[in-house]
Scaffold this motif. Structure first.
Motif, short mmCIF file in Angstrom:
data_model
loop_
_atom_site.label_atom_id
_atom_site.label_comp_id
_atom_site.label_asym_id
_atom_site.label_seq_id
_atom_site.Cartn_x
_atom_site.Cartn_y
_atom_site.Cartn_z
N ALA A 147 0.95 -1.28 -0.06
CA ALA A 147 0.02 -0.06 0.11
C ALA A 147 0.96 1.10 -0.05
CB ALA A 147 -0.83 0.07 1.18
N THR A 148 0.64 2.14 -0.87
CA THR A 148 1.25 3.53 -0.69
C THR A 148 0.42 4.62 0.02
OG1 THR A 148 0.28 4.06 -2.91
CG2 THR A 148 2.36 3.03 -2.80
N PRO A 149 0.83 5.10 0.86
CA PRO A 149 0.12 6.14 1.89
C PRO A 149 -0.04 7.27 1.04
CG PRO A 149 2.34 5.86 2.90
CD PRO A 149 2.26 4.92 1.71
N ILE A 150 -1.13 7.86 0.93
CA ILE A 150 -1.55 9.21 0.24
C ILE A 150 -1.35 10.30 1.27
CG2 ILE A 150 -3.30 10.53 -0.85
CD1 ILE A 150 -4.58 7.85 -1.81
N SER A 151 -0.56 11.48 0.96
CA SER A 151 -0.39 12.42 1.72
C SER A 151 -1.46 13.35 2.21
CB SER A 151 0.73 13.39 1.17
OG SER A 151 0.39 13.82 0.06
N GLY A 152 -2.30 13.67 1.38
CA GLY A 152 -3.58 14.33 1.64
C GLY A 152 -4.66 13.56 1.05
N CYS A 153 -5.94 13.81 1.96
CA CYS A 153 -7.22 13.08 1.36
C CYS A 153 -8.19 14.03 1.33
CB CYS A 153 -7.39 12.02 2.62
SG CYS A 153 -8.96 11.01 2.08
N PRO A 154 -8.20 14.71 0.18
CA PRO A 154 -9.28 16.00 -0.12
C PRO A 154 -10.70 15.47 0.16
CG PRO A 154 -8.27 15.44 -1.91
CD PRO A 154 -7.54 14.32 -1.16
N LEU A 155 -11.30 16.32 0.46
CA LEU A 155 -12.73 16.18 0.56
C LEU A 155 -13.22 17.00 -0.91
CD1 LEU A 155 -13.43 17.41 4.16
CD2 LEU A 155 -14.05 15.07 3.13
N PRO A 156 -14.45 16.87 -1.09
CA PRO A 156 -14.89 17.63 -2.51
C PRO A 156 -14.56 18.98 -2.60
CG PRO A 156 -16.62 16.25 -1.39
CD PRO A 156 -15.51 16.23 -0.35
N PRO A 157 -14.33 19.39 -3.90
CA PRO A 157 -13.70 20.84 -3.94
C PRO A 157 -14.61 21.70 -3.41
CG PRO A 157 -13.54 19.38 -6.12
CD PRO A 157 -14.22 18.61 -5.01
N GLY A 158 -14.22 22.83 -2.62
CA GLY A 158 -15.10 23.82 -2.09
C GLY A 158 -15.42 23.35 -0.74
N ASP A 159 -15.17 22.46 -0.07
CA ASP A 159 -15.53 21.91 1.12
C ASP A 159 -14.25 22.06 2.02
OD1 ASP A 159 -16.75 20.93 3.27
OD2 ASP A 159 -16.80 18.80 2.72
N THR A 160 -14.21 23.14 2.69
CA THR A 160 -13.29 23.53 3.65
C THR A 160 -13.56 23.79 4.88
OG1 THR A 160 -13.29 25.86 3.13
CG2 THR A 160 -12.01 24.63 1.67
N ILE A 161 -12.82 23.84 5.84
CA ILE A 161 -13.18 24.02 7.21
C ILE A 161 -13.86 25.53 7.33
CG2 ILE A 161 -10.61 24.74 8.13
CD1 ILE A 161 -11.38 23.17 10.56
N GLU A 162 -13.22 26.41 6.62
CA GLU A 162 -13.57 27.55 6.75
C GLU A 162 -15.15 27.91 6.50
OE1 GLU A 162 -10.96 27.02 5.10
OE2 GLU A 162 -9.28 27.86 6.33
N VAL A 163 -15.62 26.98 5.27
CA VAL A 163 -16.78 27.38 4.71
C VAL A 163 -18.13 26.50 5.73
CG1 VAL A 163 -18.42 26.32 2.93
CG2 VAL A 163 -16.10 27.31 2.28
N ARG A 164 -17.52 25.28 6.30
CA ARG A 164 -18.29 24.59 7.25
C ARG A 164 -18.42 25.45 8.80
NH1 ARG A 164 -17.95 18.06 7.47
NH2 ARG A 164 -17.93 17.79 5.05
N THR A 165 -17.54 26.05 8.99
CA THR A 165 -17.41 27.14 10.29
C THR A 165 -18.26 28.07 10.03
OG1 THR A 165 -15.29 26.18 10.77
CG2 THR A 165 -16.01 28.19 11.85
N LEU A 166 -18.14 28.86 8.78
CA LEU A 166 -19.02 29.77 8.36
C LEU A 166 -20.46 29.71 8.46
CD1 LEU A 166 -19.51 32.94 7.48
CD2 LEU A 166 -19.20 32.06 5.30
#
Length: 130
Positions: free
Chosen positions: A57-76
């Protein structure tokens, strides 16, 4: 007049108690558990090598959520929804209850929004859905 002020203080105290309970519960559940005790190796017969190599298995450095789904948007979004709900809930106590309701509801909304992002990101990484 005195009974109204007692009622207002009771409602504000209850909201603060709920906010503190939710805040401390989320931090308490985030503490890591202890590591399990190592076990002694079991003596078994050697296993013959497989004909094909074992896939690695090759580890993936980042596991992105769908585009536009950021912590800032969810917090807002969480803060706005919490403030709206808190303001509406505080309206029966007129303006004196709506303002603390806005503040407390907004803070709880921010907590819920940012926590939901962290939980979703953690679930994606644990399940290997990247």
């Amino acid at each position: 007049m005195r009974s109204i002020s007692r009622f207002v203080l009771t409602v504000i105290g209850a909201l603060v108690a709920i906010a503190l309970t939710v805040g401390f519960a989320s931090t308490a559940s985030a503490t890591p558990g202890g590591s399990p005790d190592p076990t002694a190796p079991v003596a078994t017969e050697p296993i013959a090598a497989a004909a094909e190599p074992t896939p690695q298995a090759t580890p993936i450095s980042g596991c992105p959520l769908p585009p536009g789904d950021t912590i800032e948007v969810r917090t807002l979004v969480g803060g706005l929804l919490g403030a709206a709900i808190g303001g509406i809930a505080g309206l029966p106590i007129f303006l004196a209850g709506a303002i603390p309701g806005l503040v407390i509801g907004g803070l709880l909304g921010v907590l819920v929004g940012s926590t939901s992002y962290a939980v979703d990101e953690g679930h994606l990484q644990q399940q290997g859905l990247c």
